[in-house]
Design a protein around this motif. Structure first.
Motif, short mmCIF file in Angstrom:
data_model
loop_
_atom_site.label_atom_id
_atom_site.label_comp_id
_atom_site.label_asym_id
_atom_site.label_seq_id
_atom_site.Cartn_x
_atom_site.Cartn_y
_atom_site.Cartn_z
N ILE A 122 -76.96 59.12 -42.61
CA ILE A 122 -76.08 60.19 -43.09
C ILE A 122 -74.74 59.56 -43.43
O ILE A 122 -74.16 58.86 -42.61
N ARG A 138 -74.42 55.96 -42.73
CA ARG A 138 -74.43 55.50 -41.34
C ARG A 138 -75.81 55.80 -40.77
O ARG A 138 -76.28 56.93 -40.87
N VAL A 185 -78.51 57.11 -38.51
CA VAL A 185 -78.53 58.07 -37.40
C VAL A 185 -79.83 57.92 -36.61
O VAL A 185 -79.82 57.81 -35.39
N LYS A 194 -76.78 62.29 -26.14
CA LYS A 194 -75.35 62.60 -26.27
C LYS A 194 -75.07 63.34 -27.57
O LYS A 194 -75.85 63.32 -28.52
N ALA A 210 -76.01 62.19 -31.22
CA ALA A 210 -77.11 61.22 -31.10
C ALA A 210 -78.14 61.41 -32.21
O ALA A 210 -78.79 60.46 -32.64
N LYS A 228 -80.07 64.78 -32.45
CA LYS A 228 -81.06 65.81 -32.09
C LYS A 228 -81.21 66.84 -33.22
O LYS A 228 -82.32 67.16 -33.63
N THR A 266 -80.38 66.41 -36.25
CA THR A 266 -80.94 65.69 -37.40
C THR A 266 -82.47 65.67 -37.33
O THR A 266 -83.15 65.92 -38.34
N ARG A 316 -83.82 69.05 -38.30
CA ARG A 316 -83.72 69.30 -39.74
C ARG A 316 -84.82 68.55 -40.50
O ARG A 316 -85.31 69.03 -41.53
N HIS A 372 -78.34 70.21 -23.60
CA HIS A 372 -77.53 69.36 -22.72
C HIS A 372 -77.64 69.83 -21.27
O HIS A 372 -76.99 69.30 -20.39
N1 ATP Z 1 -73.21 67.26 -42.41
C1 ATP Z 1 -72.88 66.06 -41.86
N2 ATP Z 1 -71.92 65.30 -42.44
C2 ATP Z 1 -71.57 64.15 -41.92
N3 ATP Z 1 -72.11 63.63 -40.82
C3 ATP Z 1 -73.07 64.34 -40.20
C4 ATP Z 1 -73.51 65.59 -40.69
N4 ATP Z 1 -74.45 66.05 -39.89
C5 ATP Z 1 -74.61 65.12 -38.93
N5 ATP Z 1 -73.79 64.09 -39.10
C6 ATP Z 1 -73.71 62.90 -38.26
O1 ATP Z 1 -75.00 62.55 -37.88
C7 ATP Z 1 -75.03 62.17 -36.53
C8 ATP Z 1 -76.08 62.93 -35.78
O2 ATP Z 1 -75.68 64.29 -35.73
P1 ATP Z 1 -76.54 65.40 -35.01
O3 ATP Z 1 -75.93 66.71 -35.40
O4 ATP Z 1 -77.97 65.20 -35.35
O5 ATP Z 1 -76.28 65.12 -33.49
P2 ATP Z 1 -76.73 66.00 -32.24
O6 ATP Z 1 -77.51 65.11 -31.39
O7 ATP Z 1 -77.36 67.26 -32.70
O8 ATP Z 1 -75.33 66.31 -31.56
P3 ATP Z 1 -74.89 67.61 -30.74
O9 ATP Z 1 -75.41 67.43 -29.36
O10 ATP Z 1 -73.40 67.56 -30.78
O11 ATP Z 1 -75.42 68.79 -31.44
C9 ATP Z 1 -73.64 62.38 -35.96
O12 ATP Z 1 -73.03 61.13 -35.81
C10 ATP Z 1 -72.92 63.18 -37.00
O13 ATP Z 1 -71.61 62.71 -37.11
#
Ligand code: ATP
Ligand code: MG
Lengths: 284, 224
Positions: free
Chosen positions: B11, B14, B16, B35, B38, B40, B42, B45, B194
């Protein structure tokens, strides 16, 4: 069933966001009215313009002592000039009547006799409207014997001739600008309305609505807004036309077809605007 | 019926998720921990194909991320229910209409919509509040309404992204009990959380998302 749902959602959108819809409708109405007003003014101006410019009219004053048969000869001599379409004999009596109709004065009562000479009203064929072309015709008529004077709005014609192209350019430029502004205003209004319903679009996508199904209520709504805005704008113009006609421009015409065209433009812009806007959220 | 083969996701350039493979079978209950940031969300989706992997392949039911056409995605989503921490109910209509909406927009017949909406509202214990507007409901009730909407089309899996994130412990437990009962009737559940206390209270297979990898995890005791 599906159609019913679409219609219901479209109308419900209206009901749910009454203020937003009112503002949107006002914007669309005013944009269309602005566009329509410009078109109307341009149309009427160009009509009056054409009346002066495209069929040039000359007044040919002749010697009052001529006999009836001399008038006939003169008429056919004038009509033989190729740029001339017709020559109409105006007797002093007819000229007087016209004068009194135009100015409302009883000329004979003041002067005790009719001072107006006999004349011919000469219409040139369309296309003979450049000043030089008119000048050539005038010289040929003046050369005829028994012609006293040829009168026509020379200065006005020279002016119009000089600024004709410029006028068209300005009108087209202004028209394009107004059309662009109206379109942008309408598109933006619709985009904002759809923006405020992002959540609905998001949910629809999430639960598996097809793109067509998501688009349809928004497009329906856009069409409805364009239709209502168009009708309101047409109504406004119609009323304004009545007022202007009454106040200072009795010749102003506001054709029905023109108003219908304005409504059609509204519907089209509403349709295209909502199609483009909702498409953007679908591809997000 | 959900399989990820060597999936990598970037993403904004970077990484993920990095070369992960995973399988969730029919009727399973799986937790996703890790965390913040991390990956999740993603991962979820990827499953409802709101996001496509840069590398690898995601298989959901009979759909594959590498061959699915845009037009087919809505039909995949009808088989995957999704709920979120913030419920995402439509504030301008009743609970019943929120649930019915999910069927209306896929063109179900009216009679089916009514019957199914009522039955799923009963199932989540919200039938008595079906004509309330969402803002008149408590958080737990709003989440029940969201779950009802996700279930009304009878999906084979329910994706729940921190469904108890906004709820107090008592209500969280009730939601988990509801998710378990849904799972017992055959719907798979993938839940990101969490809340390790909940995992210990309702233990199921747990996956840890960390540094772009997914490993079998266990709820640590250090946190609630
Ligand atoms: N729309 C976006 N634009 C930019 N970066 C994104 C976007 N969505 C996710 N990311 C990045 O992708 C990475 C994974 O995000 P994700 O939302 O999957 O994490 P998560 O495990 O669901 O976190 P949380 O526990 O906070 O919900 C993160 O580093 C986030 O910064
Ligand atoms: Mg997340």
């Amino acid at each position: 069933m599906k159609l019913l749902f679409l219609l219901k959602e479209g109308f419900a959108g209206f009901r749910r966001a009454r203020l937003a819809v009112t503002i949107a409708l006002a914007t669309i109405t005013l944009s269309l009215a602005l566009l329509g007003l410009f078109g109307l003014v341009a149309q009427n101006l160009s009509d009056s313009f054409q009346r002066v410019f495209y069929q040039i009219r000359l007044e040919v004053f002749v010697d009052p002592s001529l006999s009836e048969s001399d008038f006939q000869t003169l008429k056919s001599e004038i009509e033989r000039i190729e740029a001339v379409q017709s020559a109409e004999y105006i007797s002093p009596g007819a000229a007087l009547q016209e004068f009194e109709k135009d100015f409302g004065k009883d000329l004979v009562a003041v002067l005790e006799s009719n001072p107006l000479p006999p004349s011919f009203r000469v219409l040139l064929k369309t296309g003979h409207s450049r000043p030089e072309a008119i000048q050539a015709v005038v010289r040929r008529i003046e050369a005829l014997k028994a012609v006293d004077e040829v009168v026509y709005p020379e200065n006005l014609i020279r002016l119009l001739d000089k600024y004709f192209l410029l006028g068209i350019l300005i009108a087209v430029g202004l028209g394009t600008a107004i059309f662009a502004i109206s379109t942008l205003l309408i598109f933006n209004t619709i985009r904002l309305a759809i923006h405020s319903r992002q959540r609905v679009i998001e949910i629809m996508r999430l639960v598996g609505a097809t793109d067509a199904f998501i688009k349809a209520p928004f497009i329906f709504e856009g069409i409805l807004q364009g239709l209502i805005g168009g009708l309101l704008a047409a109504g406004l113009l119609w009323l304004a036309g009545d007022l202007v006609r009454y106040l200072f421009l009795p010749g102003l015409s506001v054709p029905w077809l023109y108003l219908a065209g304005l409504v059609a433009v509204g519907v089209l812009l509403g349709c295209i605007g909502s199609y483009l806007s909702v498409g953007k959220y679908l591809n997000a | 019926m959900i399989e990820l083969f060597n999936v990598s996701v970037k993403i904004d350039n970077r990484p993920v998720l990095n070369d992960i493979s995973l399988q969730i079978t029919k009727g399973e209950f799986v937790y996703l921990i890790g965390k913040t940031g991390a990956g999740k969300t993603t991962l979820m989706r990827l499953i409802y194909m709101d996001l496509f992997p840069g590398k690898g392949n995601v298989i959901v039911d009979r759909h594959s991320s590498s061959t699915i056409r845009r037009k087919e995605i809505p039909f995949l989503r009808r088989k995957v229910g999704v709920v979120f921490q913030d419920f995402k109910l439509l504030p301008d209509r009743t609970v019943f209409d929120n649930v019915a909406f999910a069927l209306q927009v896929i063109g179900s017949p009216k009679r089916t919509i009514r019957a199914r909406a009522l039955s799923v509202l009963t199932r989540v214990g919200l039938n008595h509040k079906r004509y309330q507007m969402p803002h008149h409901l408590s958080g737990g009730e709003q989440q029940r309404a969201a779950i009802a909407r996700a279930l009304v089309n009878e999906p084979f899996i329910l994706l729940a992204d921190e469904p108890t994130g906004n709820l107090d412990p008592q209500v969280s437990t009730e939601i988990l009990a509801l998710l378990e009962s849904i799972n017992r009737s055959g719907t798979a559940v993938l839940m990101a959380t969490h809340n390790y206390g909940l995992i210990r209270q309702f233990p199921h297979r747990t996956l840890l998302v960390e540094n772009g990898k997914i490993t079998a995890g266990e709820a640590p005791y250090s946190k609630t």
